[in-house]
Design a protein around this motif. Sequence first.
Motif, PDB file in Angstrom:
ATOM      1  N   SER A  31      35.727  20.848 -29.996  1.00  0.00           N
ATOM      2  CA  SER A  31      34.613  20.451 -29.122  1.00  0.00           C
ATOM      3  C   SER A  31      34.666  18.955 -28.879  1.00  0.00           C
ATOM      4  O   SER A  31      35.457  18.239 -29.513  1.00  0.00           O
ATOM      5  CB  SER A  31      33.277  20.787 -29.800  1.00  0.00           C
ATOM      6  N   GLY A  32      33.771  18.503 -28.006  1.00  0.00           N
ATOM      7  CA  GLY A  32      33.690  17.074 -27.735  1.00  0.00           C
ATOM      8  C   GLY A  32      33.193  16.303 -28.938  1.00  0.00           C
ATOM      9  O   GLY A  32      33.733  15.252 -29.294  1.00  0.00           O
ATOM     10  N   THR A  33      32.157  16.835 -29.558  1.00  0.00           N
ATOM     11  CA  THR A  33      31.592  16.110 -30.703  1.00  0.00           C
ATOM     12  C   THR A  33      32.631  15.963 -31.813  1.00  0.00           C
ATOM     13  O   THR A  33      32.755  14.917 -32.440  1.00  0.00           O
ATOM     14  CB  THR A  33      30.289  16.805 -31.188  1.00  0.00           C
ATOM     15  N   ASN A  76      35.097  13.223 -30.908  1.00  0.00           N
ATOM     16  CA  ASN A  76      34.560  11.883 -31.171  1.00  0.00           C
ATOM     17  C   ASN A  76      34.445  11.596 -32.656  1.00  0.00           C
ATOM     18  O   ASN A  76      34.687  10.477 -33.109  1.00  0.00           O
ATOM     19  CB  ASN A  76      33.197  11.723 -30.484  1.00  0.00           C
ATOM     20  N   PHE A 123      26.294   9.445 -24.389  1.00  0.00           N
ATOM     21  CA  PHE A 123      26.196  10.721 -25.104  1.00  0.00           C
ATOM     22  C   PHE A 123      27.552  11.026 -25.710  1.00  0.00           C
ATOM     23  O   PHE A 123      28.551  11.094 -25.002  1.00  0.00           O
ATOM     24  CB  PHE A 123      25.768  11.872 -24.179  1.00  0.00           C
ATOM     25  N   HIS A 124      27.580  11.183 -27.034  1.00  0.00           N
ATOM     26  CA  HIS A 124      28.863  11.420 -27.695  1.00  0.00           C
ATOM     27  C   HIS A 124      28.877  12.677 -28.557  1.00  0.00           C
ATOM     28  O   HIS A 124      29.901  12.983 -29.159  1.00  0.00           O
ATOM     29  CB  HIS A 124      29.252  10.203 -28.539  1.00  0.00           C
ATOM     30  N   GLU A 164      31.756   5.734 -22.712  1.00  0.00           N
ATOM     31  CA  GLU A 164      32.196   6.520 -21.550  1.00  0.00           C
ATOM     32  C   GLU A 164      32.344   5.520 -20.401  1.00  0.00           C
ATOM     33  O   GLU A 164      31.453   4.688 -20.196  1.00  0.00           O
ATOM     34  CB  GLU A 164      31.115   7.523 -21.137  1.00  0.00           C
ATOM     35  N   GLU A 212      25.836  12.298 -19.265  1.00  0.00           N
ATOM     36  CA  GLU A 212      24.618  12.993 -19.688  1.00  0.00           C
ATOM     37  C   GLU A 212      23.352  12.235 -19.278  1.00  0.00           C
ATOM     38  O   GLU A 212      22.314  12.837 -19.041  1.00  0.00           O
ATOM     39  CB  GLU A 212      24.671  13.155 -21.211  1.00  0.00           C
ATOM     40  N   ASP A 250      35.449   7.687 -24.371  1.00  0.00           N
ATOM     41  CA  ASP A 250      35.065   9.094 -24.434  1.00  0.00           C
ATOM     42  C   ASP A 250      35.310   9.679 -23.038  1.00  0.00           C
ATOM     43  O   ASP A 250      34.563   9.407 -22.098  1.00  0.00           O
ATOM     44  CB  ASP A 250      33.588   9.185 -24.833  1.00  0.00           C
ATOM     45  N   ILE A 296      35.416  12.890 -22.372  1.00  0.00           N
ATOM     46  CA  ILE A 296      35.075  14.306 -22.497  1.00  0.00           C
ATOM     47  C   ILE A 296      34.544  14.878 -21.182  1.00  0.00           C
ATOM     48  O   ILE A 296      34.883  16.000 -20.801  1.00  0.00           O
ATOM     49  CB  ILE A 296      34.114  14.473 -23.698  1.00  0.00           C
ATOM     50  N   GLN A 297      33.763  14.078 -20.475  1.00  0.00           N
ATOM     51  CA  GLN A 297      33.246  14.558 -19.186  1.00  0.00           C
ATOM     52  C   GLN A 297      34.076  14.010 -18.013  1.00  0.00           C
ATOM     53  O   GLN A 297      34.223  14.670 -16.988  1.00  0.00           O
ATOM     54  CB  GLN A 297      31.772  14.137 -19.043  1.00  0.00           C
ATOM     55  N   LYS A 326      35.532  19.528 -23.090  1.00  0.00           N
ATOM     56  CA  LYS A 326      35.013  20.166 -21.878  1.00  0.00           C
ATOM     57  C   LYS A 326      36.080  20.909 -21.077  1.00  0.00           C
ATOM     58  O   LYS A 326      36.441  22.016 -21.429  1.00  0.00           O
ATOM     59  CB  LYS A 326      34.276  19.133 -21.036  1.00  0.00           C
TER      60      LYS A 326
HETATM   61  C1  LIG Z   1      30.711  12.243 -22.742  1.00  0.00           C
HETATM   62  C2  LIG Z   1      30.454  13.343 -23.726  1.00  0.00           C
HETATM   63  N1  LIG Z   1      30.889  13.201 -24.982  1.00  0.00           N
HETATM   64  C3  LIG Z   1      30.694  14.169 -25.898  1.00  0.00           C
HETATM   65  C4  LIG Z   1      30.039  15.335 -25.583  1.00  0.00           C
HETATM   66  C5  LIG Z   1      29.852  16.397 -26.628  1.00  0.00           C
HETATM   67  O1  LIG Z   1      30.681  17.466 -26.359  1.00  0.00           O
HETATM   68  P1  LIG Z   1      30.420  18.905 -27.023  1.00  0.00           P
HETATM   69  O2  LIG Z   1      29.141  19.413 -26.486  1.00  0.00           O
HETATM   70  O3  LIG Z   1      31.629  19.717 -26.635  1.00  0.00           O
HETATM   71  O4  LIG Z   1      30.361  18.694 -28.503  1.00  0.00           O
HETATM   72  C6  LIG Z   1      29.571  15.516 -24.280  1.00  0.00           C
HETATM   73  C7  LIG Z   1      28.830  16.752 -23.920  1.00  0.00           C
HETATM   74  O5  LIG Z   1      28.100  16.796 -22.975  1.00  0.00           O
HETATM   75  C8  LIG Z   1      29.792  14.499 -23.321  1.00  0.00           C
HETATM   76  O6  LIG Z   1      29.349  14.626 -22.062  1.00  0.00           O
END
Ligand SMILES: Cc1ncc(COP(=O)(O)O)c(C=O)c1O
Length: 394
Positions: free
Chosen positions: A103-105, A108, A136-137, A188, A193, A221, A223-224, A250
Amino acid sequence: MAYDWKEVERKYFMPVFKRLPVALVRGDGVRVWDDEGKSYLDMVAGIAVNVLGHAHPAVVDAIADQSKRLIHVSSLYYSIPQLQLAELLVENSCGDKVFFGNSGTEANEGAIKLARKYGKLHRDGAFEVISMSGSFHGRTLATLAATGQAKFQAPFSPMPAGFKNVAFNDIEAVKQATTAQTCAVLLECIQGESGVHLADKEYLKSLRSWCDEQGLLLIFDEIQTGMGRTGTFLGFENYGVEPDVFTMAKGLGGGVPIGAVVAKESANCFTTSDHGSTFGGNPLACAAGVATVKYILDNGLVDNAREMGKQLLSGLRSLKDNHPIVRETRGLGLMAALDLEEDRAQELVEAALSRGLIVNATGPKTIRLVPPLIVKQQEIEEAVSILDSCLASL
Ligand SMILES: Cc1ncc(COP(=O)(O)O)c(C=O)c1O
């Protein structure tokens, strides 16, 4: 909803999500259907996850093929899809080494661990990470502490030590927050978010110089913003600034859960047993990842995101011209937001849903659109036209 899923949720599911009143059961391309057969144009794509849209044959076939051979194998052994995906990410970025989570979290969290070890080795035990307000991380305790939004942190305080949130787009704030304890800066390049807020080019360049001067890791980051969404494969490529470490998740698996930490050789200090995950980088997720990344790169979807992004932004700007309630539009590529003058974003989301369009509210005044990268001009026009009629009726 045909069956009373609302009641089933109330009875059995922890009430952490604010749901819209539909149960989505099927998708095809940029469209999804609910359990009553109603179709919707999906401009959210699982919040920037379904980069190839829904039920894309490249992803479906990769998952089906892999699942018939091997779904899971322990990290005690070499895993070919995992290595193929690592190679693809390295060959198409400034990174050199990859680690996969789910996952993203987790991605990170891995990057934060890497930064702490880097601080131990190269900065006399420094362990603090500077991150930005409005960021948002993720939702683990460390990534929540890095997430610069009090509303997410408050119920779980005190936050773990070692994090400082400072103003976004303010290089002086980072300089002032830097101490002998600092090991990394995490951000980011476009905050998703909190409503699609873009970093300034000069800011990212200054951050790069500051991290070089101070010996800090610069972590993006992605992720998005990654996977082609912003019109370049990784968001930071728009800025001409390279990080030491970046994270992905993501869209990386085309809808299958996966996350990645990617580091330059100079930043990678993980050695045997420093990090791990039972499921991270499993063959199923990585096969989906290989298929998704290859499809994006081989079929011009990064360019499509850039071109369709221009259409989307110009469509949103026309809404601003026609509706005084629209205050501002922002975005880059297929990551766009529209701010209202009033706290009516949720109302707009619901009006759109009833007219067959899925968009998402990131705050009381803001809606976000992050459609699949396969989106076409006609679908963008349809989305803008539905928003137009919704705004007219607000
Ligand atoms: C920039 C960013 N980092 C981290 C995350 C967390 O990702 P996850 O929900 O897959 O843990 C998100 C989720 O929206 C995000 O937008």
